[in-house]
Scaffold this motif. Sequence first.
Motif, PDB file in Angstrom:
ATOM      1  N   PHE A  54       3.439  -0.198 -10.029  1.00  0.00           N
ATOM      2  CA  PHE A  54       3.467  -0.987  -8.792  1.00  0.00           C
ATOM      3  C   PHE A  54       2.342  -0.587  -7.845  1.00  0.00           C
ATOM      4  O   PHE A  54       2.591  -0.119  -6.733  1.00  0.00           O
ATOM      5  CB  PHE A  54       4.812  -0.832  -8.067  1.00  0.00           C
ATOM      6  CG  PHE A  54       5.993  -1.226  -8.897  1.00  0.00           C
ATOM      7  CD1 PHE A  54       6.256  -2.553  -9.162  1.00  0.00           C
ATOM      8  CD2 PHE A  54       6.844  -0.263  -9.412  1.00  0.00           C
ATOM      9  CE1 PHE A  54       7.350  -2.923  -9.929  1.00  0.00           C
ATOM     10  CE2 PHE A  54       7.927  -0.628 -10.181  1.00  0.00           C
ATOM     11  CZ  PHE A  54       8.179  -1.948 -10.433  1.00  0.00           C
ATOM     12  N   PRO A  55       1.084  -0.678  -8.250  1.00  0.00           N
ATOM     13  CA  PRO A  55      -0.003  -0.187  -7.391  1.00  0.00           C
ATOM     14  C   PRO A  55      -0.134  -1.006  -6.113  1.00  0.00           C
ATOM     15  O   PRO A  55       0.196  -2.194  -6.077  1.00  0.00           O
ATOM     16  CB  PRO A  55      -1.246  -0.344  -8.266  1.00  0.00           C
ATOM     17  CG  PRO A  55      -0.896  -1.421  -9.206  1.00  0.00           C
ATOM     18  CD  PRO A  55       0.574  -1.309  -9.468  1.00  0.00           C
ATOM     19  N   ASN A  56      -0.578  -0.312  -5.068  1.00  0.00           N
ATOM     20  CA  ASN A  56      -0.834  -0.981  -3.795  1.00  0.00           C
ATOM     21  C   ASN A  56      -2.248  -1.543  -3.824  1.00  0.00           C
ATOM     22  O   ASN A  56      -3.208  -0.796  -3.987  1.00  0.00           O
ATOM     23  CB  ASN A  56      -0.692   0.042  -2.656  1.00  0.00           C
ATOM     24  CG  ASN A  56      -0.779  -0.600  -1.300  1.00  0.00           C
ATOM     25  OD1 ASN A  56      -1.445  -1.618  -1.127  1.00  0.00           O
ATOM     26  ND2 ASN A  56      -0.106  -0.017  -0.347  1.00  0.00           N
ATOM     27  N   PRO A  57      -2.424  -2.883  -3.675  1.00  0.00           N
ATOM     28  CA  PRO A  57      -3.771  -3.455  -3.817  1.00  0.00           C
ATOM     29  C   PRO A  57      -4.717  -3.083  -2.682  1.00  0.00           C
ATOM     30  O   PRO A  57      -5.926  -3.248  -2.828  1.00  0.00           O
ATOM     31  CB  PRO A  57      -3.506  -4.962  -3.841  1.00  0.00           C
ATOM     32  CG  PRO A  57      -2.191  -5.141  -3.202  1.00  0.00           C
ATOM     33  CD  PRO A  57      -1.404  -3.917  -3.477  1.00  0.00           C
ATOM     34  N   HIS A  83       1.032   7.965  -5.660  1.00  0.00           N
ATOM     35  CA  HIS A  83       1.222   6.591  -5.181  1.00  0.00           C
ATOM     36  C   HIS A  83       1.143   6.545  -3.649  1.00  0.00           C
ATOM     37  O   HIS A  83       1.849   7.288  -2.972  1.00  0.00           O
ATOM     38  CB  HIS A  83       2.572   6.063  -5.650  1.00  0.00           C
ATOM     39  CG  HIS A  83       2.645   4.576  -5.636  1.00  0.00           C
ATOM     40  ND1 HIS A  83       2.600   3.852  -4.462  1.00  0.00           N
ATOM     41  CD2 HIS A  83       2.728   3.664  -6.635  1.00  0.00           C
ATOM     42  CE1 HIS A  83       2.673   2.569  -4.748  1.00  0.00           C
ATOM     43  NE2 HIS A  83       2.750   2.421  -6.057  1.00  0.00           N
ATOM     44  N   ASP A  85       2.309   4.409  -1.590  1.00  0.00           N
ATOM     45  CA  ASP A  85       3.544   3.965  -0.932  1.00  0.00           C
ATOM     46  C   ASP A  85       4.542   5.098  -0.771  1.00  0.00           C
ATOM     47  O   ASP A  85       5.523   4.979  -0.032  1.00  0.00           O
ATOM     48  CB  ASP A  85       4.205   2.841  -1.748  1.00  0.00           C
ATOM     49  CG  ASP A  85       3.445   1.547  -1.607  1.00  0.00           C
ATOM     50  OD1 ASP A  85       2.477   1.534  -0.835  1.00  0.00           O
ATOM     51  OD2 ASP A  85       3.808   0.573  -2.284  1.00  0.00           O
ATOM     52  N   TYR A 245      16.957  16.069  -8.269  1.00  0.00           N
ATOM     53  CA  TYR A 245      18.097  15.334  -7.715  1.00  0.00           C
ATOM     54  C   TYR A 245      18.621  15.971  -6.431  1.00  0.00           C
ATOM     55  O   TYR A 245      19.438  15.376  -5.731  1.00  0.00           O
ATOM     56  CB  TYR A 245      19.214  15.166  -8.755  1.00  0.00           C
ATOM     57  CG  TYR A 245      19.860  16.427  -9.281  1.00  0.00           C
ATOM     58  CD1 TYR A 245      20.727  17.161  -8.489  1.00  0.00           C
ATOM     59  CD2 TYR A 245      19.622  16.864 -10.579  1.00  0.00           C
ATOM     60  CE1 TYR A 245      21.335  18.302  -8.976  1.00  0.00           C
ATOM     61  CE2 TYR A 245      20.222  17.998 -11.076  1.00  0.00           C
ATOM     62  CZ  TYR A 245      21.084  18.712 -10.273  1.00  0.00           C
ATOM     63  OH  TYR A 245      21.686  19.842 -10.747  1.00  0.00           O
ATOM     64  N   LEU A 273      10.062   4.395  -6.543  1.00  0.00           N
ATOM     65  CA  LEU A 273       9.464   3.072  -6.746  1.00  0.00           C
ATOM     66  C   LEU A 273      10.489   2.083  -7.278  1.00  0.00           C
ATOM     67  O   LEU A 273      10.504   0.912  -6.903  1.00  0.00           O
ATOM     68  CB  LEU A 273       8.288   3.169  -7.720  1.00  0.00           C
ATOM     69  CG  LEU A 273       7.001   3.709  -7.132  1.00  0.00           C
ATOM     70  CD1 LEU A 273       5.969   3.871  -8.217  1.00  0.00           C
ATOM     71  CD2 LEU A 273       6.483   2.794  -6.051  1.00  0.00           C
ATOM     72  N   GLU A 274      11.370   2.593  -8.138  1.00  0.00           N
ATOM     73  CA  GLU A 274      12.409   1.726  -8.687  1.00  0.00           C
ATOM     74  C   GLU A 274      13.303   1.182  -7.580  1.00  0.00           C
ATOM     75  O   GLU A 274      13.664   0.009  -7.569  1.00  0.00           O
ATOM     76  CB  GLU A 274      13.225   2.531  -9.696  1.00  0.00           C
ATOM     77  CG  GLU A 274      14.074   1.692 -10.601  1.00  0.00           C
ATOM     78  CD  GLU A 274      14.820   2.566 -11.571  1.00  0.00           C
ATOM     79  OE1 GLU A 274      14.180   3.114 -12.479  1.00  0.00           O
ATOM     80  OE2 GLU A 274      16.043   2.724 -11.399  1.00  0.00           O
ATOM     81  N   HIS A 277      11.341  -1.334  -5.221  1.00  0.00           N
ATOM     82  CA  HIS A 277      11.142  -2.661  -5.791  1.00  0.00           C
ATOM     83  C   HIS A 277      12.427  -3.222  -6.385  1.00  0.00           C
ATOM     84  O   HIS A 277      12.398  -4.123  -7.216  1.00  0.00           O
ATOM     85  CB  HIS A 277      10.037  -2.613  -6.850  1.00  0.00           C
ATOM     86  CG  HIS A 277       8.689  -2.397  -6.247  1.00  0.00           C
ATOM     87  ND1 HIS A 277       8.195  -1.148  -5.987  1.00  0.00           N
ATOM     88  CD2 HIS A 277       7.757  -3.263  -5.806  1.00  0.00           C
ATOM     89  CE1 HIS A 277       7.005  -1.264  -5.426  1.00  0.00           C
ATOM     90  NE2 HIS A 277       6.712  -2.525  -5.310  1.00  0.00           N
ATOM     91  N   SER A 278      13.538  -2.685  -5.947  1.00  0.00           N
ATOM     92  CA  SER A 278      14.812  -3.164  -6.455  1.00  0.00           C
ATOM     93  C   SER A 278      15.234  -4.441  -5.733  1.00  0.00           C
ATOM     94  O   SER A 278      14.987  -4.587  -4.535  1.00  0.00           O
ATOM     95  CB  SER A 278      15.865  -2.083  -6.252  1.00  0.00           C
ATOM     96  OG  SER A 278      17.130  -2.664  -6.234  1.00  0.00           O
ATOM     97  N   PRO A 279      15.882  -5.364  -6.431  1.00  0.00           N
ATOM     98  CA  PRO A 279      16.360  -6.552  -5.727  1.00  0.00           C
ATOM     99  C   PRO A 279      17.582  -6.273  -4.865  1.00  0.00           C
ATOM    100  O   PRO A 279      18.019  -7.143  -4.130  1.00  0.00           O
ATOM    101  CB  PRO A 279      16.689  -7.517  -6.863  1.00  0.00           C
ATOM    102  CG  PRO A 279      16.882  -6.672  -8.048  1.00  0.00           C
ATOM    103  CD  PRO A 279      16.052  -5.454  -7.874  1.00  0.00           C
ATOM    104  N   LEU A 281      18.033  -3.513  -2.668  1.00  0.00           N
ATOM    105  CA  LEU A 281      17.856  -2.551  -1.582  1.00  0.00           C
ATOM    106  C   LEU A 281      17.885  -3.297  -0.253  1.00  0.00           C
ATOM    107  O   LEU A 281      17.034  -4.134   0.020  1.00  0.00           O
ATOM    108  CB  LEU A 281      16.534  -1.801  -1.739  1.00  0.00           C
ATOM    109  CG  LEU A 281      16.290  -0.729  -0.704  1.00  0.00           C
ATOM    110  CD1 LEU A 281      17.229   0.434  -0.920  1.00  0.00           C
ATOM    111  CD2 LEU A 281      14.869  -0.250  -0.758  1.00  0.00           C
ATOM    112  N   HIS A 282      18.863  -3.024   0.548  1.00  0.00           N
ATOM    113  CA  HIS A 282      18.968  -3.669   1.852  1.00  0.00           C
ATOM    114  C   HIS A 282      19.150  -2.612   2.915  1.00  0.00           C
ATOM    115  O   HIS A 282      19.863  -1.647   2.719  1.00  0.00           O
ATOM    116  CB  HIS A 282      20.162  -4.617   1.903  1.00  0.00           C
ATOM    117  CG  HIS A 282      20.072  -5.717   0.912  1.00  0.00           C
ATOM    118  ND1 HIS A 282      19.080  -6.658   0.947  1.00  0.00           N
ATOM    119  CD2 HIS A 282      20.822  -5.999  -0.163  1.00  0.00           C
ATOM    120  CE1 HIS A 282      19.267  -7.494  -0.055  1.00  0.00           C
ATOM    121  NE2 HIS A 282      20.307  -7.116  -0.749  1.00  0.00           N
TER     122      HIS A 282
END
Lengths: 291, 189
Positions: A54-57, A83, A85, A245, A273-274, A277-279, A281-282
């Motif tokens: 997931f690189p930052n452009p 990374h 981020d 952990y 990163l997981e 970029h998780s759907p 995470l709120h």
Amino acid sequence: MMVLTNTLCVLPKQLRLGNILRFISTCSKKLNDGSYMATERPPLPIMTSRKIEFPNPYIAPKQAWLENLDTVNSEKLGIVDLHPDIFGVAPRIDMLHRNVKWQQLYKYINYDWEPTRAEVRGGGRKMWPQKKTGRHRAGSNRAPQWRGGGKAMAERGPYSKYYMLSEADRINGLCIALSVKYAQNDLHIVDSLEIPTDESEYLEELIDTRYWGFSALFVDDTDIMPENIALAASDIGQFNLMPVYGLNVYSILKHNTLVLTLAAVDKIEKKLLERLHSPFLHSSKKGKRPS
Amino acid sequence: MAATIARNFARIRGHVLRRNTPAMLFKHARRYNHDEVNNYTVPYFPEEAKKRSSDAEYPDIEVSTEDFKFVERLLPQKTVPIPDEQELYPTPSGWVPTNENLQPKEYGVRRTRNHMLPCYYKKHNNGRETVKIQRIYGDIWKLKEDLSGYFASNVEFPVDIQVHEVGRWILVRGNYTEQVAQFLLSKGF
């Protein structure tokens, strides 16, 4: 990496880079003059880049030295890409405070207790008649405004201060803490936690010569630590070991220096990163500190 | 926690440290061999049990992970996938991918993890309407200039724009969601 796998073809294929490095660095040897030297090491640099998911452009990867622990003086084994981020985000101190406060409070039990007017001894008699005395209407001398009276809205412990911070805040806090350590040059990445001796003097000397400050937190990806560093750090309270952990904002900020193994960096980055970029995470208002 | 570990190591110093010993979760774990228990026939016939065991030539049960792909299909994905390439853009839903050729060098606006534009409309309680652009990298003031230039040619009225340099966001006054999105898409973000 290709050179490594060729020279160490005896090892099983499934070994990751961190484990290979760990295997190599156990081969350090004590010299006649009392110093330690790593005997076997692949040609340097071991690595000059690292694959980043997931690189930052818009931001180039942050870079850090890959160091060793098996000699007192630091040897630069290579360069690690980090990374942006995770190791290069803006230092939001309010977010750090929110995390630290949460860590202090969620395990805190408030034992404060004070008696109400009903629990204070006495006070059953009307002090003077309701009328004709010219004084105020007093029904009990244990009312809160009286000296020796009960306490209104008192602390009624034991009372748990537990609450859960939202996951977005926890993850953000970890990223910021790591970034702050990196920006202050207090983050060091080592190939493994293997040291040649179990004497605590070695560890002290190493940290003194490298100017790593008064306290250090060593983080590895497993919770079974190498024997030597476990014994060496056990004598000194401010040098601590921790698996990935257990990594938390409070411990990162509490120690002067954060030492991560390469395997730990891999694992931390992968997990954060997981989640980033998780759907699922709120950030929610539920996770905020109850006022 | 690390302190506790370190303290415990101090206690057992001088003794051989146990390594890689798996924790015994249940007392029964050692007492029974699970294969023996599973293959036990009632009443017990050793020959029958032998036929059932997995070591037999034709075992009773075959262990297969073949069908697990159907389970995996149902499990939610851990990260948002990268969308497939389409023949025609915008897609029926109106989504357009980023275009690196159009992007200016001075600044950048990064898509969200759901591959959407990071601009958010909000109607405040006092009736005020704003559009916020987030995830801005680089020269934020140049972005503001370009945005106000776009508004000058596309909107009749002057539009107020607030720039927060530290927070890396831009706030536009009024409901100009469509115009802001069109501007960002025209810049290739």
